[in-house]
Write a protein that holds these residues in place. Structure first.
Motif, PDB file in Angstrom:
ATOM      1  N   ALA A   1      58.129 -10.985  65.018  1.00  0.00           N
ATOM      2  CA  ALA A   1      59.005 -10.521  63.930  1.00  0.00           C
ATOM      3  C   ALA A   1      58.875  -9.008  63.724  1.00  0.00           C
ATOM      4  N   VAL A   2      57.659  -8.484  63.785  1.00  0.00           N
ATOM      5  CA  VAL A   2      57.454  -7.043  63.589  1.00  0.00           C
ATOM      6  C   VAL A   2      58.086  -6.263  64.751  1.00  0.00           C
ATOM      7  N   ALA A   3      57.920  -6.751  65.965  1.00  0.00           N
ATOM      8  CA  ALA A   3      58.506  -6.063  67.119  1.00  0.00           C
ATOM      9  C   ALA A   3      60.024  -6.008  66.998  1.00  0.00           C
ATOM     10  N   ALA A   4      60.626  -7.126  66.574  1.00  0.00           N
ATOM     11  CA  ALA A   4      62.087  -7.154  66.419  1.00  0.00           C
ATOM     12  C   ALA A   4      62.530  -6.184  65.328  1.00  0.00           C
ATOM     13  N   ALA A   5      61.784  -6.142  64.220  1.00  0.00           N
ATOM     14  CA  ALA A   5      62.136  -5.250  63.114  1.00  0.00           C
ATOM     15  C   ALA A   5      62.006  -3.786  63.535  1.00  0.00           C
ATOM     16  N   VAL A   6      60.933  -3.445  64.249  1.00  0.00           N
ATOM     17  CA  VAL A   6      60.730  -2.052  64.682  1.00  0.00           C
ATOM     18  C   VAL A   6      61.802  -1.649  65.698  1.00  0.00           C
ATOM     19  N   GLU A   7      62.144  -2.555  66.608  1.00  0.00           N
ATOM     20  CA  GLU A   7      63.144  -2.208  67.623  1.00  0.00           C
ATOM     21  C   GLU A   7      64.557  -2.149  67.045  1.00  0.00           C
TER      22      GLU A   7
ATOM     23  N   LEU B   1      65.182  -0.271  64.482  1.00  0.00           N
ATOM     24  CA  LEU B   1      65.309   1.091  63.936  1.00  0.00           C
ATOM     25  C   LEU B   1      66.132   1.954  64.898  1.00  0.00           C
ATOM     26  N   PRO B   2      67.078   2.734  64.374  1.00  0.00           N
ATOM     27  CA  PRO B   2      67.927   3.528  65.280  1.00  0.00           C
ATOM     28  C   PRO B   2      67.165   4.580  66.082  1.00  0.00           C
ATOM     29  N   SER B   3      66.028   5.074  65.561  1.00  0.00           N
ATOM     30  CA  SER B   3      65.291   6.120  66.272  1.00  0.00           C
ATOM     31  C   SER B   3      64.203   5.559  67.181  1.00  0.00           C
ATOM     32  N   VAL B   4      64.137   4.223  67.311  1.00  0.00           N
ATOM     33  CA  VAL B   4      63.115   3.600  68.168  1.00  0.00           C
ATOM     34  C   VAL B   4      63.762   2.996  69.406  1.00  0.00           C
ATOM     35  N   GLY B   5      63.225   3.348  70.561  1.00  0.00           N
ATOM     36  CA  GLY B   5      63.722   2.774  71.811  1.00  0.00           C
ATOM     37  C   GLY B   5      62.966   1.524  72.201  1.00  0.00           C
ATOM     38  N   ARG B   6      61.663   1.471  71.846  1.00  0.00           N
ATOM     39  CA  ARG B   6      60.832   0.331  72.218  1.00  0.00           C
ATOM     40  C   ARG B   6      59.674   0.239  71.250  1.00  0.00           C
ATOM     41  N   CYS B   7      59.272  -1.006  70.965  1.00  0.00           N
ATOM     42  CA  CYS B   7      58.080  -1.242  70.150  1.00  0.00           C
ATOM     43  C   CYS B   7      56.906  -1.484  71.093  1.00  0.00           C
ATOM     44  N   GLN B   8      55.868  -0.666  70.959  1.00  0.00           N
ATOM     45  CA  GLN B   8      54.635  -0.894  71.714  1.00  0.00           C
ATOM     46  C   GLN B   8      53.589  -1.498  70.782  1.00  0.00           C
ATOM     47  N   ILE B   9      52.770  -2.395  71.304  1.00  0.00           N
ATOM     48  CA  ILE B   9      51.726  -3.044  70.505  1.00  0.00           C
ATOM     49  C   ILE B   9      50.402  -2.955  71.261  1.00  0.00           C
TER      50      ILE B   9
ATOM     51  N   LEU C   1      53.583   0.611  67.472  1.00  0.00           N
ATOM     52  CA  LEU C   1      54.073   1.975  67.657  1.00  0.00           C
ATOM     53  C   LEU C   1      55.547   1.960  68.038  1.00  0.00           C
ATOM     54  N   GLY C   2      56.351   2.762  67.344  1.00  0.00           N
ATOM     55  CA  GLY C   2      57.763   2.890  67.701  1.00  0.00           C
ATOM     56  C   GLY C   2      57.937   4.058  68.658  1.00  0.00           C
ATOM     57  N   ARG C   3      58.289   3.748  69.904  1.00  0.00           N
ATOM     58  CA  ARG C   3      58.516   4.836  70.882  1.00  0.00           C
ATOM     59  C   ARG C   3      59.902   5.439  70.623  1.00  0.00           C
ATOM     60  N   PRO C   4      59.964   6.782  70.450  1.00  0.00           N
ATOM     61  CA  PRO C   4      61.253   7.406  70.129  1.00  0.00           C
ATOM     62  C   PRO C   4      62.353   7.029  71.120  1.00  0.00           C
ATOM     63  N   ALA C   5      63.520   6.700  70.573  1.00  0.00           N
ATOM     64  CA  ALA C   5      64.651   6.281  71.405  1.00  0.00           C
ATOM     65  C   ALA C   5      65.114   7.409  72.310  1.00  0.00           C
ATOM     66  N   ARG C   6      65.419   7.095  73.520  1.00  0.00           N
ATOM     67  CA  ARG C   6      66.058   7.972  74.522  1.00  0.00           C
ATOM     68  C   ARG C   6      65.194   9.161  74.907  1.00  0.00           C
ATOM     69  N   MET C   7      63.940   9.183  74.491  1.00  0.00           N
ATOM     70  CA  MET C   7      62.998  10.188  74.974  1.00  0.00           C
ATOM     71  C   MET C   7      62.183   9.514  76.071  1.00  0.00           C
ATOM     72  N   LEU C   8      62.768   9.533  77.267  1.00  0.00           N
ATOM     73  CA  LEU C   8      62.255   8.683  78.341  1.00  0.00           C
ATOM     74  C   LEU C   8      60.920   9.158  78.879  1.00  0.00           C
ATOM     75  N   GLN C   9      60.584  10.429  78.661  1.00  0.00           N
ATOM     76  CA  GLN C   9      59.259  10.918  79.051  1.00  0.00           C
ATOM     77  C   GLN C   9      58.150  10.223  78.292  1.00  0.00           C
ATOM     78  N   LEU C  10      58.480   9.651  77.116  1.00  0.00           N
ATOM     79  CA  LEU C  10      57.456   9.074  76.245  1.00  0.00           C
ATOM     80  C   LEU C  10      57.247   7.577  76.490  1.00  0.00           C
ATOM     81  N   ARG C  11      57.870   7.059  77.551  1.00  0.00           N
ATOM     82  CA  ARG C  11      57.716   5.633  77.853  1.00  0.00           C
ATOM     83  C   ARG C  11      56.284   5.315  78.313  1.00  0.00           C
ATOM     84  N   GLY C  12      55.921   4.061  78.108  1.00  0.00           N
ATOM     85  CA  GLY C  12      54.677   3.559  78.686  1.00  0.00           C
ATOM     86  C   GLY C  12      53.420   3.999  77.955  1.00  0.00           C
TER      87      GLY C  12
END
Ligand SMILES: [Zn+2]
Length: 211
Positions: free
Chosen positions: A128-134, A136-144, A159-170
């Motif tokens: 439920a938390v992952a779905a809620a965080v993802e 958010l318009p400024s979040v691209g992915r929820c990391q746990i 952690l909400g990984r900023p959307a479309r900032m692909l350098q910040l993945r992983g």
């Protein structure tokens, strides 16, 4: 074959170090990927430390000394995003991401000691938390993440990984995070209120204490 000992694991890593006691930076792996935050020309790994005698005790290892055994503070808790009778979801206002949360149980357990009923509820809450965080318009992915190297009381990092900032993945996300600008409190709270509203609708409980 028996599981490997700590000494054997450490010896194998030590055998891979160079004459200066350092491992080489493996540019075939993540340091060579575009998500790695640092340029590698002058990068070197710290010398390998000797094997410690023991795992050091963590804060709250003895439940009597844990924060959960202390009397409640007088001032209101202004970081509580969501809660129910067994779980709390707290906002990390110093996180330089769209949102950083900590999900923990009220009673004193670590992950390996969590009873089955709480384990089942944790699984549903994580979803439920992952779905809620993802959402958010400024979040691209929820990391746990679960580390547990500092405190013995179970706490999961969300952690909400900023959307479309692909350098910040992983997994390098937190290496980037420390170098990002501060997020204003009102932005953190607006994002947390969105997450709380989704959770209240999905799993019940209580919303932010600051409202
Ligand atoms: Zn505790």
């Amino acid at each position: 074959m028996q599981p490997e000992s700590a000494e054997d694991f450490h010896a194998r890593v030590l055998a891979a170090t160079g004459p200066d006691g350092r491992l080489a930076v493996n540019i075939e792996e993540m340091p060579g990927w575009d998500i790695f935050p640092f340029e590698i020309d002058s990068l070197r790994i710290k010398p390998l430390e000797p094997l410690a005698d023991d795992e050091p005790p963590r804060a709250g290892e003895d439940p009597a000394t844990c924060w959960c055994a202390q009397p409640p503070k007088d001032e209101p808790d202004d970081h509580l995003v969501w809660s129910n009778e067994s779980w709390t979801l707290r906002l990390s206002t110093d996180m330089k991401l769209p949102i950083g949360l900590s999900l923990g149980c009220r009673e004193h357990y670590d992950l390996p000691t969590l009873p089955p009923d709480l384990a089942g509820e944790m699984g549903r809450l994580v979803v439920a938390v992952a779905a809620a965080v993802e959402s958010l318009p400024s979040v691209g992915r929820c990391q746990i993440a679960k580390y547990g190297d500092g405190g013995a009381h179970l706490h999961l990092f969300v952690l909400g990984r900023p959307a479309r900032m692909l350098q910040l993945r992983g997994s390098p996300l937190l290496d980037w995070e420390e170098n990002l600008p501060v997020v204003p409190l009102e932005v953190h709270r607006a994002n947390a209120e969105h997450v709380a509203a989704r959770l209240l609708a999905g799993v019940g409980g209580a919303g932010p204490t600051w409202l």
